[in-house]
Structures are given as C-alpha cells and as structure tokens.
Design a protein around this motif. Structure first.
Motif, PDB file in Angstrom:
ATOM      1  N   LEU A   1       0.812  -1.204   0.082  1.00 55.01           N
ATOM      2  CA  LEU A   1      -0.049  -0.091   0.047  1.00 55.01           C
ATOM      3  C   LEU A   1       0.882   1.166  -0.073  1.00 55.01           C
ATOM      4  O   LEU A   1       0.470   2.249  -0.623  1.00 55.01           O
ATOM      5  N   SER A   2       1.936   1.143   0.720  1.00 51.83           N
ATOM      6  CA  SER A   2       2.889   2.285   0.633  1.00 51.83           C
ATOM      7  C   SER A   2       3.466   2.621  -0.727  1.00 51.83           C
ATOM      8  O   SER A   2       3.745   3.714  -1.092  1.00 51.83           O
ATOM      9  N   ILE A   3       3.907   1.485  -1.183  1.00 51.82           N
ATOM     10  CA  ILE A   3       4.557   1.626  -2.577  1.00 51.82           C
ATOM     11  C   ILE A   3       3.372   2.203  -3.640  1.00 51.82           C
ATOM     12  O   ILE A   3       3.902   3.164  -4.145  1.00 51.82           O
ATOM     13  N   SER A   4       2.281   1.621  -3.318  1.00 53.70           N
ATOM     14  CA  SER A   4       1.151   2.253  -4.395  1.00 53.70           C
ATOM     15  C   SER A   4       0.889   3.350  -4.197  1.00 53.70           C
ATOM     16  O   SER A   4       0.516   4.297  -4.955  1.00 53.70           O
ATOM     17  N   ALA A   5       0.917   4.015  -2.884  1.00 52.14           N
ATOM     18  CA  ALA A   5       0.356   5.437  -2.542  1.00 52.14           C
ATOM     19  C   ALA A   5       1.400   6.129  -3.031  1.00 52.14           C
ATOM     20  O   ALA A   5       1.221   7.583  -3.491  1.00 52.14           O
ATOM     21  N   SER A   6       2.903   6.043  -2.954  1.00 53.09           N
ATOM     22  CA  SER A   6       3.823   6.827  -3.375  1.00 53.09           C
ATOM     23  C   SER A   6       4.101   6.989  -5.029  1.00 53.09           C
ATOM     24  O   SER A   6       4.654   7.582  -5.242  1.00 53.09           O
ATOM     25  N   ALA A   7       3.429   6.024  -5.485  1.00 56.80           N
ATOM     26  CA  ALA A   7       3.458   5.890  -6.925  1.00 56.80           C
ATOM     27  C   ALA A   7       2.485   6.606  -7.755  1.00 56.80           C
ATOM     28  O   ALA A   7       2.322   6.381  -8.943  1.00 56.80           O
ATOM     29  N   GLN A   8       1.525   7.204  -6.944  1.00 53.90           N
ATOM     30  CA  GLN A   8       0.495   7.877  -7.700  1.00 53.90           C
ATOM     31  C   GLN A   8       0.892   9.061  -8.393  1.00 53.90           C
ATOM     32  O   GLN A   8       1.806   9.728  -7.927  1.00 53.90           O
ATOM     33  N   ILE A   9       0.014   9.449  -9.635  1.00 56.83           N
ATOM     34  CA  ILE A   9       0.826  10.667 -10.328  1.00 56.83           C
ATOM     35  C   ILE A   9      -0.039  11.772  -9.872  1.00 56.83           C
ATOM     36  O   ILE A   9      -1.194  11.819  -9.892  1.00 56.83           O
ATOM     37  N   GLU A  10       0.482  12.742  -9.192  1.00 54.63           N
ATOM     38  CA  GLU A  10      -0.121  13.857  -8.762  1.00 54.63           C
ATOM     39  C   GLU A  10       0.627  15.237  -9.583  1.00 54.63           C
ATOM     40  O   GLU A  10       2.048  15.023  -9.666  1.00 54.63           O
ATOM     41  N   PHE A  11      -0.331  16.275  -9.749  1.00 51.98           N
ATOM     42  CA  PHE A  11       0.468  17.222 -10.550  1.00 51.98           C
ATOM     43  C   PHE A  11       0.447  18.459 -10.110  1.00 51.98           C
ATOM     44  O   PHE A  11      -0.449  18.762  -8.980  1.00 51.98           O
ATOM     45  N   THR A  12       1.289  19.401 -10.285  1.00 55.57           N
ATOM     46  CA  THR A  12       1.560  20.607  -9.388  1.00 55.57           C
ATOM     47  C   THR A  12       1.611  22.007 -10.644  1.00 55.57           C
ATOM     48  O   THR A  12       2.314  21.822 -11.491  1.00 55.57           O
ATOM     49  N   LYS A  13       0.560  22.591 -10.221  1.00 56.15           N
ATOM     50  CA  LYS A  13       0.393  23.772 -11.259  1.00 56.15           C
ATOM     51  C   LYS A  13       1.710  24.738 -11.383  1.00 56.15           C
ATOM     52  O   LYS A  13       2.189  24.946 -10.239  1.00 56.15           O
ATOM     53  N   LEU A  14       2.398  25.066 -12.567  1.00 56.09           N
ATOM     54  CA  LEU A  14       3.322  25.920 -12.461  1.00 56.09           C
ATOM     55  C   LEU A  14       2.941  27.307 -12.620  1.00 56.09           C
ATOM     56  O   LEU A  14       2.240  27.855 -13.404  1.00 56.09           O
ATOM     57  N   GLU A  15       3.678  28.102 -11.838  1.00 53.72           N
ATOM     58  CA  GLU A  15       3.300  29.630 -11.884  1.00 53.72           C
ATOM     59  C   GLU A  15       4.854  30.247 -12.306  1.00 53.72           C
ATOM     60  O   GLU A  15       5.845  29.838 -11.909  1.00 53.72           O
ATOM     61  N   SER A  16       4.547  31.515 -12.954  1.00 54.84           N
ATOM     62  CA  SER A  16       5.839  32.247 -13.087  1.00 54.84           C
ATOM     63  C   SER A  16       6.046  32.896 -11.673  1.00 54.84           C
ATOM     64  O   SER A  16       5.544  33.541 -11.073  1.00 54.84           O
ATOM     65  N   THR A  17       7.503  32.788 -11.444  1.00 52.92           N
ATOM     66  CA  THR A  17       8.170  33.406 -10.191  1.00 52.92           C
ATOM     67  C   THR A  17       9.416  34.321 -10.380  1.00 52.92           C
ATOM     68  O   THR A  17       9.776  35.265  -9.554  1.00 52.92           O
ATOM     69  N   ASP A  18       9.982  34.104 -11.611  1.00 50.77           N
ATOM     70  CA  ASP A  18      11.318  34.587 -11.718  1.00 50.77           C
ATOM     71  C   ASP A  18      11.465  34.887 -13.315  1.00 50.77           C
ATOM     72  O   ASP A  18      12.203  34.101 -13.882  1.00 50.77           O
ATOM     73  N   LYS A  19      11.127  35.820 -13.979  1.00 47.97           N
ATOM     74  CA  LYS A  19      11.171  35.989 -15.470  1.00 47.97           C
ATOM     75  C   LYS A  19      12.445  36.198 -15.681  1.00 47.97           C
ATOM     76  O   LYS A  19      12.866  36.222 -17.194  1.00 47.97           O
ATOM     77  N   ASP A  20      13.483  36.608 -15.087  1.00 40.36           N
ATOM     78  CA  ASP A  20      15.022  36.604 -15.293  1.00 40.36           C
ATOM     79  C   ASP A  20      15.448  35.136 -15.564  1.00 40.36           C
ATOM     80  O   ASP A  20      16.569  34.969 -15.832  1.00 40.36           O
ATOM     81  N   ASN A  21      14.917  34.134 -14.957  1.00 43.05           N
ATOM     82  CA  ASN A  21      15.184  32.932 -14.872  1.00 43.05           C
ATOM     83  C   ASN A  21      14.984  32.129 -16.311  1.00 43.05           C
ATOM     84  O   ASN A  21      13.826  32.126 -16.649  1.00 43.05           O
ATOM     85  N   PRO A  22      15.933  31.695 -17.297  1.00 41.29           N
ATOM     86  CA  PRO A  22      15.574  31.056 -18.589  1.00 41.29           C
ATOM     87  C   PRO A  22      14.682  29.921 -18.432  1.00 41.29           C
ATOM     88  O   PRO A  22      13.840  29.418 -19.257  1.00 41.29           O
ATOM     89  N   MET A  23      14.539  29.055 -17.257  1.00 43.52           N
ATOM     90  CA  MET A  23      13.804  28.080 -16.907  1.00 43.52           C
ATOM     91  C   MET A  23      12.339  28.164 -16.421  1.00 43.52           C
ATOM     92  O   MET A  23      11.712  27.453 -16.091  1.00 43.52           O
TER      93      MET A  23
END
Length: 245
Positions: free
Chosen positions: A22-44
């Motif tokens: 159960l622990s392995i299964s829980a850790s392998a779920q696909i979770e997504f994090t929304k990306l926000e702009s934080t530093d426009k001087d950073n090329p990434m």
C-alpha cells in the motif's frame, strides 16, 4: 508471556507485506503541480518557455504540444494532457487543453509516457539516464522507443540546437534584426547486444546494413522486395525492423 504460533507469525508477515504494498502504491500515484511564473529573469521560468520574446522558436522538444498520458511505476495511467518537455533541462510539462494551465509532476514516479503522433498512433517514451549514453549528455533524455528487441535497441530524441544571432554570417548592419533561435533536430541512439550504452547513429540504410547479420540481411532484402519500404517513412522502416530482427 505470549507465545506466537506459526499462523500468527504468518498473518503478521502478510500484514507487513500488504502495508508495504500500500505504501509503494500510494507513493507511485501521479500527482500534478500547477506551474506559476516566479522569476522572469530565469530562463527556466515557465513564462520564458511559453512566451518567448527575444528568441525565435522554442526550447520545447515537440513543435506542437501533443496529446498524451503518463504511466506511473505501478502502472496507473493519468488522464489525457497536452505534453511537451524542455530540451535543455528535460523537465516534462503537462498542459490542460481547456484552461491552458501548465503542470509538472514528480518524475521519479513516472515509468513512461504514451504520446499520440500526428497520425494518431500512441508512441512510447521513456527517460533514459545520462550514463547510458556513450557520449554523456548534460541531462537525461526523454526518448521515443522505436525498437526494443534483444540485441537491438533504437531510440529517438527530439532536440533543439540553440544558435546565437552573432554566429549567423550576416552583414553587421543587418544583424540587429535577427534574434537568437532554436533549430529542431531529430537524433537517433542505438545499442546492440552486450552494449551497456547507447551511441548516436545516422539512421540510414547504409548504417543498418553494417549491423545486420547475414540472416537478418536476407530477411531485410526479402522484406524490401515484397513491401518496397520507403526509408523516409519512419513508420514503414520500424515495421520492417520488427520483422527482420
């Protein structure tokens, strides 16, 4: 003093295994994090990836965002997103087709990506560690798996070559009108039997003939006579290799 029977020990062991599963299964779920702009001087920064102002082209691997889904290490499959990746850092991005919001995920939980081609086929992509290449790239590579057979593995990487405007041979007076830009490249890597690392190859007829054994070359010639494979049609070549190898 409580004496545990063999059946009790067996039940405890089974319970521990179930908890671990159960622990392995829980850790392998696909979770997504929304990306926000934080530093426009950073090329990434996500703003510099999606809304380029001073560069022609994009560092993203695919020319257009492609429909696909992620498969976790425990074989769970995500919903469908538009997928692309950064060729410099190789981070994978997932875009909601309705809202145009962009997400990332913990890629250590991702076993593979299933990405649709322009023809509607669902192609398999995997992340290949940098140390599995003979000439070490700066980062791992998210490659399309073209052929995966014993003794013959062929993968494809959609790259972008970055060119500075000052490297362009133009009269100085015209140079200010030109921007830095990204040039699309398709690169092929192969490893054969007992090879631990991929080497970059020119995926051509002449290259293929040098690595096929006599029996495979005979099957190759027979297949060519019967099907007249067009080398410029990659899908036809891959279909041939599936039979020849």
């Amino acid at each position: 003093m409580v004496v545990k029977t063999k059946s009790v020990f067996a039940m405890e062991k089974l319970f521990t295994v179930l908890l671990l599963g159960l622990s392995i299964s829980a850790s392998a779920q696909i979770e997504f994090t929304k990306l926000e702009s934080t530093d426009k001087d950073n090329p990434m920064d996500i703003s510099n990836i999606l809304e380029l102002e001073s560069v022609k082209g994009s560092p993203l691997g695919f020319r257009a965002w492609l429909k696909g889904r992620a498969v976790s290490i425990n074989r769970d499959t995500s919903g469908y997103y538009l997928i692309n990746y950064h060729t410099q850092g190789d981070g994978v991005f997932f875009m909601d087709s309705a809202t145009k919001d962009v997400f990332e995920t913990d890629e250590s939980n991702i076993a593979s990506l299933l990405i649709s081609s322009d023809e509607g086929n669902e192609n398999l992509f995997r992340r290949i560690p940098w140390h599995e290449f003979k000439v070490y790239p700066k980062n791992p590579r998210i490659c399309q798996i073209l052929v995966d057979k014993p003794g013959f593995e062929l993968v494809k990487y959609y790259d972008k070559k970055f060119e500075k405007s000052e490297d362009i041979t133009l009269p100085e007076v015209n140079r200010v009108a030109y921007l830095d830009f990204y040039i699309p490249e398709e690169r092929y890597f192969w490893r054969g039997e007992n090879e631990e690392q991929y080497e970059e190859v020119n995926f051509t007829k002449s290259w293929l003939k040098t690595i096929l054994n006599k029996e495979q070359q005979k099957r190759y010639k027979d297949y060519q006579r019967q099907n007249k494979v067009r080398w410029k049609k990659e899908q036809e070549v891959i279909a041939m290799l599936e039979v020849v190898l």
